[in-house]
Design a protein around this motif. Structure first.
Motif, PDB file in Angstrom:
ATOM      1  N   SER A 341       0.824  -1.217   0.000  1.00 41.88           N
ATOM      2  CA  SER A 341       0.000   0.000   0.000  1.00 41.88           C
ATOM      3  C   SER A 341       0.858   1.266   0.000  1.00 41.88           C
ATOM      4  CB  SER A 341      -0.932   0.012   1.216  1.00 41.88           C
ATOM      5  OG  SER A 341      -0.201   0.185   2.419  1.00 41.88           O
ATOM      6  N   VAL A 342       2.133   1.152   0.389  1.00 44.76           N
ATOM      7  CA  VAL A 342       3.021   2.324   0.371  1.00 44.76           C
ATOM      8  C   VAL A 342       4.157   2.142  -0.645  1.00 44.76           C
ATOM      9  CG1 VAL A 342       2.524   3.013   2.745  1.00 44.76           C
ATOM     10  CG2 VAL A 342       4.379   1.411   2.307  1.00 44.76           C
ATOM     11  N   ASN A 343       3.939   1.300  -1.634  1.00 46.29           N
ATOM     12  CA  ASN A 343       4.947   1.077  -2.669  1.00 46.29           C
ATOM     13  C   ASN A 343       5.109   2.346  -3.504  1.00 46.29           C
ATOM     14  OD1 ASN A 343       6.614   0.205  -4.678  1.00 46.29           O
ATOM     15  ND2 ASN A 343       5.418  -1.605  -5.217  1.00 46.29           N
ATOM     16  N   LEU A 344       6.243   3.005  -3.353  1.00 44.01           N
ATOM     17  CA  LEU A 344       6.456   4.288  -4.017  1.00 44.01           C
ATOM     18  C   LEU A 344       6.617   4.159  -5.518  1.00 44.01           C
ATOM     19  CD1 LEU A 344       8.942   5.878  -1.437  1.00 44.01           C
ATOM     20  CD2 LEU A 344       6.449   6.111  -1.551  1.00 44.01           C
ATOM     21  N   GLU A 345       6.940   2.961  -5.998  1.00 42.88           N
ATOM     22  CA  GLU A 345       7.131   2.766  -7.437  1.00 42.88           C
ATOM     23  C   GLU A 345       5.827   2.971  -8.208  1.00 42.88           C
ATOM     24  OE1 GLU A 345       8.826  -1.042  -8.040  1.00 42.88           O
ATOM     25  OE2 GLU A 345      10.709  -0.589  -6.993  1.00 42.88           O
ATOM     26  N   ASN A 346       4.706   2.777  -7.528  1.00 41.27           N
ATOM     27  CA  ASN A 346       3.411   2.922  -8.195  1.00 41.27           C
ATOM     28  C   ASN A 346       2.795   4.305  -8.007  1.00 41.27           C
ATOM     29  OD1 ASN A 346       3.561   0.196  -8.950  1.00 41.27           O
ATOM     30  ND2 ASN A 346       2.609  -0.471  -7.030  1.00 41.27           N
ATOM     31  N   LYS A 347       3.559   5.233  -7.450  1.00 41.63           N
ATOM     32  CA  LYS A 347       3.042   6.578  -7.195  1.00 41.63           C
ATOM     33  C   LYS A 347       3.715   7.597  -8.117  1.00 41.63           C
ATOM     34  CE  LYS A 347       2.166   5.484  -2.320  1.00 41.63           C
ATOM     35  NZ  LYS A 347       0.702   5.347  -2.470  1.00 41.63           N
ATOM     36  N   THR A 348       3.037   8.718  -8.333  1.00 43.41           N
ATOM     37  CA  THR A 348       3.532   9.768  -9.218  1.00 43.41           C
ATOM     38  C   THR A 348       3.929  10.988  -8.402  1.00 43.41           C
ATOM     39  OG1 THR A 348       2.018   9.017 -10.960  1.00 43.41           O
ATOM     40  CG2 THR A 348       2.971  11.226 -11.197  1.00 43.41           C
ATOM     41  N   VAL A 349       5.133  11.505  -8.664  1.00 42.14           N
ATOM     42  CA  VAL A 349       5.613  12.698  -7.952  1.00 42.14           C
ATOM     43  C   VAL A 349       4.806  13.910  -8.405  1.00 42.14           C
ATOM     44  CG1 VAL A 349       7.588  14.199  -7.519  1.00 42.14           C
ATOM     45  CG2 VAL A 349       7.928  11.728  -7.762  1.00 42.14           C
ATOM     46  N   ALA A 350       4.372  14.712  -7.439  1.00 43.34           N
ATOM     47  CA  ALA A 350       3.595  15.914  -7.756  1.00 43.34           C
ATOM     48  C   ALA A 350       4.471  16.963  -8.430  1.00 43.34           C
ATOM     49  CB  ALA A 350       2.984  16.481  -6.472  1.00 43.34           C
ATOM     50  N   ALA A 351       3.824  17.882  -9.140  1.00 40.35           N
ATOM     51  CA  ALA A 351       4.562  18.983  -9.762  1.00 40.35           C
ATOM     52  C   ALA A 351       5.237  19.814  -8.667  1.00 40.35           C
ATOM     53  CB  ALA A 351       3.602  19.852 -10.577  1.00 40.35           C
ATOM     54  N   ASN A 352       6.510  20.106  -8.862  1.00 41.10           N
ATOM     55  CA  ASN A 352       7.302  20.818  -7.846  1.00 41.10           C
ATOM     56  C   ASN A 352       7.251  20.104  -6.494  1.00 41.10           C
ATOM     57  OD1 ASN A 352       7.898  22.971  -9.700  1.00 41.10           O
ATOM     58  ND2 ASN A 352       5.847  23.815  -9.287  1.00 41.10           N
ATOM     59  N   GLY A 353       7.164  18.803  -6.535  1.00 33.78           N
ATOM     60  CA  GLY A 353       6.996  18.019  -5.313  1.00 33.78           C
ATOM     61  C   GLY A 353       8.296  17.642  -4.641  1.00 33.78           C
ATOM     62  N   ILE A 354       9.431  17.994  -5.215  1.00 36.32           N
ATOM     63  CA  ILE A 354      10.719  17.632  -4.622  1.00 36.32           C
ATOM     64  C   ILE A 354      11.404  18.886  -4.084  1.00 36.32           C
ATOM     65  CG2 ILE A 354      13.016  16.674  -5.046  1.00 36.32           C
ATOM     66  CD1 ILE A 354      11.805  14.926  -7.207  1.00 36.32           C
ATOM     67  N   SER A 355      11.812  18.823  -2.826  1.00 38.66           N
ATOM     68  CA  SER A 355      12.569  19.930  -2.230  1.00 38.66           C
ATOM     69  C   SER A 355      13.790  19.351  -1.518  1.00 38.66           C
ATOM     70  CB  SER A 355      11.705  20.716  -1.242  1.00 38.66           C
ATOM     71  OG  SER A 355      11.287  19.888  -0.158  1.00 38.66           O
ATOM     72  N   GLU A 356      14.913  20.074  -1.612  1.00 40.35           N
ATOM     73  CA  GLU A 356      16.154  19.590  -1.012  1.00 40.35           C
ATOM     74  C   GLU A 356      16.847  20.737  -0.291  1.00 40.35           C
ATOM     75  OE1 GLU A 356      18.061  16.217  -3.702  1.00 40.35           O
ATOM     76  OE2 GLU A 356      17.636  17.997  -4.907  1.00 40.35           O
ATOM     77  N   LYS A 357      17.532  20.390   0.794  1.00 35.48           N
ATOM     78  CA  LYS A 357      18.344  21.387   1.487  1.00 35.48           C
ATOM     79  C   LYS A 357      19.479  20.676   2.214  1.00 35.48           C
ATOM     80  CE  LYS A 357      15.599  21.624   5.760  1.00 35.48           C
ATOM     81  NZ  LYS A 357      14.872  22.516   6.696  1.00 35.48           N
TER      82      LYS A 357
END
Length: 526
Positions: A341-357
């Protein structure tokens, strides 16, 4: 209770007896609930305690060590059952579980006072182990006393129903421990909770124990034991009569291998292993796991009473064996579904969904060493949020070297579930709690009815605490070890490897119970 009180109890109307037993259940359950809270607060905080009382250079080994210390409290429970069970059959039920309540309360409070590993070194895990063993001894005497006490007040035809209220206290204790932790976490900052706030749930225990002690102190002895004592029919050597008598010892073994050990592994799979699996295998955020488990427990707890009542109607064996069978067949599909149910391979990253610092701070103990944290957050379209931290050691000359190579960064990842996934997992845990209620709801009445009053406390306590304390208590550590080794060996379904332990133990118990247990409820020992 005096002989005159015993006669007056026997002459009570049904309405008066019901009022009396509700008072007995309230007093017994409150104390038992607090003891379970004390006992399980350690397990609920296992992930945090692993970082406080064990070396931090190997997080997996530290967590396994914490689980082993947690399990030690379970393993010692049978010895508490023998020691306090003997006292309960000689002196009485009431005074014995007053003592166990005080031992449990002070042990729990002191766990919250012990300095961390960084402060006192290996003395920290040693002290934790000693207090954990005292907790186990106390609980070993508590449950048998409370269950016996309530059963000896209950009408024979309604024992399953009345004793099932005691059965709710174990799950309620875990539920309250999770609520206290959740409130503490939300009240304090993450840094405050990690620094000292985790001690608060242990300290709160001493207040609850004080209230329970005052209530229990005013309780009277059970009518059946009081009658046996007034007639000179109590046992002078309960241990010898319970385990030295071949006929009675046969029933002790049957109670253990035909009911208690299967019930024990199902209880801990449906609650503690589910919690550990969500945190350590699925990497779900700790606060979400606490609220998820607490919700499932809240929804499932009334079914203890339902299945206790049902066991009065159709027999203890039918209810317990059905629960074991369904659990054995359903565990692997349930946990496979939970993991996927939490398999990230089957999920889609949201627009501007990645942030890094990136952040840096000087090492607390090594001035020439800096800790560089690379923090990455990924938001998916369904609302799932993944937080990943990579912590590397850097010196003035670059990455810290170890054996000629740059030291591997420490990577941690937590997942904050989307609402639909969270509620799906609540449902999956709730199903497991239903299995728990089926096997646990009737078992107090089942064990009480197997043994005569004179040796009941001793005889029923030992199989219960071996089944739960040894077979059940070892489950988190054994299952975590099986999952870890399965992952290292590259098994495709490594995350399901831990389930072989409860499935195997419950399977053996089911076969023995089906062939050797009687379905008829037994009241002849009164």
């Amino acid at each position: 209770m005096s002989d005159n009180n015993q006669v007056s109890y026997e002459n009570m109307t049904e309405r008066q007896k019901n009022r009396t037993i509700w008072g007995v259940i309230t007093a017994s359950s409150l104390g038992t609930l607090i003891e379970w809270y004390d006992f399980y607060i350690f397990g609920s905080l296992a992930v945090v305690l692993a970082t406080k009382f064990f070396p931090s250079d190997n997080p997996t080994a530290a967590f396994l060590s914490t689980l082993a210390t947690f399990a030690a409290g379970f393993v010692v429970r049978p010895f508490g059952a023998l020691f306090f069970g003997r006292l309960g059959d000689i002196i009485g039920r009431k005074y014995t579980f007053l003592v166990t309540l005080l031992i449990m309360g002070f042990s729990t409070f002191l766990i919250g006072c012990i300095p961390s590993y960084e402060t006192i070194g290996f003395l920290a895990p040693v002290l934790i182990l000693i207090l954990r063993l005292l907790q186990g001894l106390a609980l070993g005497g508590e449950y048998g006393g409370a269950a016996t006490y309530v059963a000896e007040y209950a009408q024979p035809g309604r024992r399953g129903y009345w004793t099932s209220w005691i059965q709710t206290t174990a799950t309620a204790g875990l539920f309250i421990s999770l609520i206290v932790i959740l409130v503490t976490k939300t009240t304090l900052s993450a840094e405050e909770f990690d620094g000292w706030g985790w001690r608060i749930p242990f300290w709160i225990s001493i207040l609850m124990v004080g209230v329970s002690y005052i209530i229990r102190r005013n309780m009277k002895e059970s009518p059946l034991f009081a009658k046996a004592k007034s007639e000179g029919k109590t046992s002078k050597n309960p241990l010898k009569e319970s385990f030295g008598n071949k006929y009675n010892f046969k029933f002790v073994l049957l109670a253990l291998f035909g009911a208690a050990m299967g019930q024990g592994v199902i209880w801990y799979t449906g609650q503690f292993y589910a919690m550990s699996f969500l945190q350590k295998v699925m990497n779900v955020e700790s606060a979400q796991v606490d609220s998820l488990i607490a919700t499932a427990l809240f929804l499932g707890t009334p079914f203890f009473v339902f299945f206790g009542w049902l066991s009065d109607k159709i027999g203890r064996k039918a209810v317990m064996m059905t629960g074991m069978l369904i659990a054995i067949l359903a565990y692997r599909p349930i946990y496979d579904s939970m993991f996927k149910s939490v398999n990230l391979e089957n999920k889609t990253v949201a627009a501007n969904g990645i942030s890094e610092k990136r952040t840096a701070k000087i090492h607390d103990k090594i001035a020439t060493d800096s800790l560089i944290t690379f923090h990455k957050e990924t938001l998916f379209t369904d609302g799932t949020l993944v937080k990943k931290d990579s912590i590397a050691h850097w010196s003035a000359n670059g990455p810290v070297m170890k054996e000629g190579k740059a030291e591997e960064p420490k990577v941690t990842q937590t997942i904050k579930l989307a609402d639909n996934t969270k509620w799906y997992l609540v449902f999956m845990v709730f199903i497991q709690v239903i299995f728990v209620t089926m096997v646990y709801g009737p078992i107090a009445a089942f064990l009480v009815e197997m043994f005569p009053v004179r040796i009941r406390y001793t005889s029923m306590s030992l199989p219960y605490h071996i089944g739960n304390g040894v077979f059940g208590g070892l489950l988190p550590a054994v299952a975590t070890y099986l999952v870890t080794t399965g992952k290292e060996a590259g098994h495709a379904s490594w995350y399901l490897e831990g389930l072989w332990y409860p499935i195997g133990v419950a399977g053996v118990c089911l076969l023995i119970g089906l062939f050797y247990l009687k379905n008829k409820n037994n009241n002849i020992h009164d």
